[in-house]
Design a protein around this motif. Structure first.
Motif, PDB file in Angstrom:
ATOM      1  N   THR A   1       6.274  -7.812 -14.697  1.00  0.00           N
ATOM      2  CA  THR A   1       5.665  -8.327 -13.467  1.00  0.00           C
ATOM      3  C   THR A   1       4.441  -9.176 -13.810  1.00  0.00           C
ATOM      4  O   THR A   1       4.215 -10.243 -13.224  1.00  0.00           O
ATOM      5  N   ALA A   2       3.642  -8.707 -14.767  1.00  0.00           N
ATOM      6  CA  ALA A   2       2.459  -9.456 -15.188  1.00  0.00           C
ATOM      7  C   ALA A   2       2.846 -10.777 -15.845  1.00  0.00           C
ATOM      8  O   ALA A   2       2.159 -11.794 -15.670  1.00  0.00           O
ATOM      9  N   MET A   3       3.944 -10.796 -16.610  1.00  0.00           N
ATOM     10  CA  MET A   3       4.410 -12.031 -17.223  1.00  0.00           C
ATOM     11  C   MET A   3       4.769 -13.070 -16.164  1.00  0.00           C
ATOM     12  O   MET A   3       4.362 -14.236 -16.247  1.00  0.00           O
ATOM     13  N   HIS A   4       5.520 -12.635 -15.155  1.00  0.00           N
ATOM     14  CA  HIS A   4       5.883 -13.559 -14.079  1.00  0.00           C
ATOM     15  C   HIS A   4       4.635 -14.014 -13.332  1.00  0.00           C
ATOM     16  O   HIS A   4       4.503 -15.193 -12.975  1.00  0.00           O
ATOM     17  N   GLY A   5       3.697 -13.098 -13.127  1.00  0.00           N
ATOM     18  CA  GLY A   5       2.467 -13.450 -12.431  1.00  0.00           C
ATOM     19  C   GLY A   5       1.652 -14.467 -13.200  1.00  0.00           C
ATOM     20  O   GLY A   5       1.061 -15.383 -12.620  1.00  0.00           O
ATOM     21  N   ALA A   6       1.602 -14.300 -14.533  1.00  0.00           N
ATOM     22  CA  ALA A   6       0.825 -15.223 -15.356  1.00  0.00           C
ATOM     23  C   ALA A   6       1.361 -16.642 -15.236  1.00  0.00           C
ATOM     24  O   ALA A   6       0.594 -17.612 -15.235  1.00  0.00           O
ATOM     25  N   ARG A   7       2.659 -16.769 -15.108  1.00  0.00           N
ATOM     26  CA  ARG A   7       3.265 -18.103 -15.028  1.00  0.00           C
ATOM     27  C   ARG A   7       3.035 -18.769 -13.672  1.00  0.00           C
ATOM     28  O   ARG A   7       3.338 -19.949 -13.497  1.00  0.00           O
ATOM     29  N   ASN A   8       2.470 -18.037 -12.718  1.00  0.00           N
ATOM     30  CA  ASN A   8       2.060 -18.656 -11.458  1.00  0.00           C
ATOM     31  C   ASN A   8       0.824 -19.538 -11.644  1.00  0.00           C
ATOM     32  O   ASN A   8       0.536 -20.392 -10.804  1.00  0.00           O
ATOM     33  N   TYR A   9       0.073 -19.279 -12.718  1.00  0.00           N
ATOM     34  CA  TYR A   9      -1.064 -20.135 -13.072  1.00  0.00           C
ATOM     35  C   TYR A   9      -0.545 -21.231 -13.993  1.00  0.00           C
ATOM     36  O   TYR A   9       0.011 -20.960 -15.047  1.00  0.00           O
ATOM     37  N   ARG A  10      -0.721 -22.489 -13.578  1.00  0.00           N
ATOM     38  CA  ARG A  10      -0.050 -23.563 -14.314  1.00  0.00           C
ATOM     39  C   ARG A  10      -0.593 -23.754 -15.724  1.00  0.00           C
ATOM     40  O   ARG A  10       0.131 -24.244 -16.599  1.00  0.00           O
ATOM     41  N   GLY A  11      -1.840 -23.358 -15.968  1.00  0.00           N
ATOM     42  CA  GLY A  11      -2.347 -23.449 -17.331  1.00  0.00           C
ATOM     43  C   GLY A  11      -1.580 -22.541 -18.270  1.00  0.00           C
ATOM     44  O   GLY A  11      -1.228 -22.938 -19.391  1.00  0.00           O
ATOM     45  N   ASP A  12      -1.315 -21.303 -17.824  1.00  0.00           N
ATOM     46  CA  ASP A  12      -0.544 -20.373 -18.654  1.00  0.00           C
ATOM     47  C   ASP A  12       0.903 -20.827 -18.783  1.00  0.00           C
ATOM     48  O   ASP A  12       1.515 -20.721 -19.853  1.00  0.00           O
ATOM     49  N   LYS A  13       1.480 -21.311 -17.691  1.00  0.00           N
ATOM     50  CA  LYS A  13       2.874 -21.756 -17.751  1.00  0.00           C
ATOM     51  C   LYS A  13       3.036 -22.934 -18.700  1.00  0.00           C
ATOM     52  O   LYS A  13       4.035 -23.051 -19.415  1.00  0.00           O
ATOM     53  N   LEU A  14       2.014 -23.790 -18.739  1.00  0.00           N
ATOM     54  CA  LEU A  14       2.091 -24.989 -19.557  1.00  0.00           C
ATOM     55  C   LEU A  14       2.023 -24.681 -21.049  1.00  0.00           C
ATOM     56  O   LEU A  14       2.854 -25.171 -21.831  1.00  0.00           O
ATOM     57  N   ILE A  15       1.030 -23.859 -21.470  1.00  0.00           N
ATOM     58  CA  ILE A  15       0.817 -23.725 -22.917  1.00  0.00           C
ATOM     59  C   ILE A  15       0.622 -22.290 -23.402  1.00  0.00           C
ATOM     60  O   ILE A  15       0.421 -22.084 -24.602  1.00  0.00           O
ATOM     61  N   ARG A  16       0.706 -21.264 -22.522  1.00  0.00           N
ATOM     62  CA  ARG A  16       0.311 -19.944 -22.995  1.00  0.00           C
ATOM     63  C   ARG A  16       1.327 -18.836 -22.764  1.00  0.00           C
ATOM     64  O   ARG A  16       1.237 -17.786 -23.409  1.00  0.00           O
TER      65      ARG A  16
END
Length: 550
Positions: A441-456
């Motif tokens: 759930t935290a992984m999916h949540g992190a990808r809601n922030y575009r900075g994390d989705k882009l490079i992290r």
């Protein structure tokens, strides 16, 4: 020069800042350090250069809604101040959040400091709105990493040195503060022989002469205890379990904490010595600079975190969430290490190494090299650790992975059957973008922030999918780093005595005073606040000491 208006002991970031501010005010300054000139800038030089800022333009461009109220809520929820001696640390915390939400960015920007546009989200916390951690991304990476933070202050100090307002005294080891009529009026110590060793290497301790220097004010900016593992163990708090027998060093050996005791002997008060910040994601550097050199992984949220016996860590002890909570949990296992289990797909996107030398693209401001981070394949420093690091195991099958983990760790501790079962159960949760596994759930949540989705944060996937492989296991060591307590100071940086009164002539800044007040972080730190704490406390002490000079 045998005397000056202000004597600064320690030429790290806090010392450079204090010296520059005092000289800006027209004061003469002696800047002392036991290390040679090539170590100017201290530990900040080796850092990733992360800074805690609140409601910055970079945050707003990334769609992050931050505020002073939210930052202060996060700070106080992390600090958990609960002692009588937290009076000044609490005031420093409030002042620092004001600084981070106010003039900090513009003050640095006018000196030429620049920030990487993607804001990081380190130390997400314990899962409670009122608890530890950052509610939003606030880790602003300096364009140029640690050297990029040091550069503006080194430039200011060298300009003052050229004008004769600052005199460098390298290889001057302070052994005593000179106290006369109840006031600190100077320092005594030994001159050490010249040394041309590489920055970070252990320098000679051969003494060649004595010295005594006089000043109207002395500012101690000598750092913490992270390089002295015996002192770390002596100060280790019961709440974190038994101190580890084995640790890797996040700082060189000269970060020895000796000036804390020397300053205390002169009459200053030390508070909160049991508060400290050590990481649990340390790697043994395969190409070390100093003895027992450790590097920290700054992980994304996807790796499985196991204890030494192969048991999965409970929520909220996921990668990048709660450093000291995870440390306390791991100390109950009876082992000094733990494991990440991951895939090649995860390591390519989610592993970053903390250290200026481990990030040549950002340190060197190399945009072409930086673009390699978004291309397939792990960044060069990560790949080098994977190939050469003694903590890494790479395998095509679970059986091979377990065999390697038992070889690198302790024979027979990891069971192939149990690890395979754990990974399979985790992989079944990937079939849906929701489920009961809090980490996923935290992984999916992190990808809601575009900075994390882009490079992290890697796209969620099954670890046993051959297309995501090979499988990787990384042994994680405890890495010594920051001292959160120290010399008690008021909001002017003046050292206080046991009676609560200022000790005339004596100031402190940086890690030696817990980055402000004797521990402005309380029990827990929000990432990016150590360098900023050196800057803020160094600026404060330098200005106050200059103003107090007759």
């Amino acid at each position: 020069m045998k005397s000056a208006d202000v004597i600064v002991v320690g030429a790290g970031l806090a010392g450079l800042t204090a010296a520059a501010e005092a000289a800006d005010a027209g004061r003469s300054v002696l800047l002392l350090d036991q290390e040679p000139e090539q170590s100017l800038g201290g530990q900040a030089f080796w850092s990733l250069g992360g800074l805690f800022l609140v409601d910055s333009p970079e945050q707003r461009r990334m769609g992050i809604k931050d505020s002073h109220a939210l930052a202060l809520q996060d700070w106080m929820g992390s600090a958990q101040f609960d002692r009588d001696e937290d009076h000044w640390p609490r005031q420093w915390a409030e002042a620092y959040v004001d600084f981070a939400a106010g003039e900090k960015r513009s003050w640095l920007h006018q000196m030429g400091h620049r920030i990487f546009p993607v804001v990081g989200w380190a130390e997400r916390g314990d899962g409670r709105a009122e608890g530890h951690g950052n509610s939003v991304p606030r880790f602003h990476l300096t364009w140029g990493t640690g050297p990029g933070v040091v550069a503006p202050f080194e430039r200011r100090v060298r300009e003052h040195a050229d004008a004769g307002r600052i005199v460098f005294c390298f290889r001057h080891r302070v052994d005593e503060l000179v106290v006369e009529s109840g006031a600190v009026v100077g320092v005594r110590g030994r001159v050490l022989e010249p040394s041309d060793i590489e920055r970070g290497k252990a320098s000679s301790r051969v003494e060649t002469d004595d010295f005594e220097l006089r000043g109207q004010a002395v500012i101690v900016t000598s750092g913490g205890i992270g390089g002295n593992h015996d002192l770390v163990r002596k100060s280790w708090p019961a709440r974190l379990g038994a101190p580890p027998k084995t640790m890797v060093a996040g700082v060189p050996a000269h970060v020895d904490g000796r000036m804390i005791a020397i300053t205390e002997a002169a009459g200053a008060r030390v508070i909160n010595p049991d508060r400290m910040w050590h990481y649990v994601e340390g790697l043994r550097n395969w190409d070390p600079i100093w003895d027992n050199h450790g590097i920290r992984i700054l992980p994304g949220p996807s790796s499985l975190w196991l204890d030494a016996t192969g048991k999965r860590l409970p929520a909220p002890y996921f990668p990048g969430f709660d450093t000291l909570g995870t440390l306390a949990h791991l100390r109950t296992t009876g082992h000094d290490y733990s494991w990440f289990v991951l895939t090649q797909k995860i390591i390519e996107k989610e592993f970053a190494l903390s250290g200026s030398e481990q990030n040549p693209d950002i340190t060197g401001k190399d945009i072409k090299l930086l673009l390699s981070r978004v291309r397939p394949g792990a960044p060069g420093p990560i790949e080098a650790f994977k190939q050469h690091g003694e903590d890494f195991v790479v395998a095509d099958t679970v059986a091979e992975l377990v065999a390697g983990m038992n070889r690198v760790g302790e024979p027979g501790l990891i069971s192939e059957e149990s690890l395979r079962s754990l990974i399979e159960k985790r992989d079944r949760e990937i079939d849906n973008p929701y489920g009961k596994d809090a980490q996923i759930t935290a992984m999916h949540g992190a990808r809601n922030y575009r900075g994390d989705k882009l490079i992290r944060v890697a796209t969620p996937h099954k670890m046993l999918d051959p297309k995501a492989g090979p499988l990787i296991a990384v042994r994680l060591n405890i890495l010594t780093r920051k001292t959160l307590g120290g010399l008690e100071t008021d909001l002017s940086g003046r050292c206080l005595t046991s009676s609560g009164e200022p000790l005339p002539g004596l100031y402190a800044a940086g890690e030696v005073n817990g980055f402000g007040g004797g521990g402005m972080h309380g029990y827990n730190a929000l990432e990016g606040t150590f360098l900023g704490g050196c800057l803020f406390s160094g600026r404060t002490a330098g200005r106050a000491a200059a103003a107090a000079c007759g």
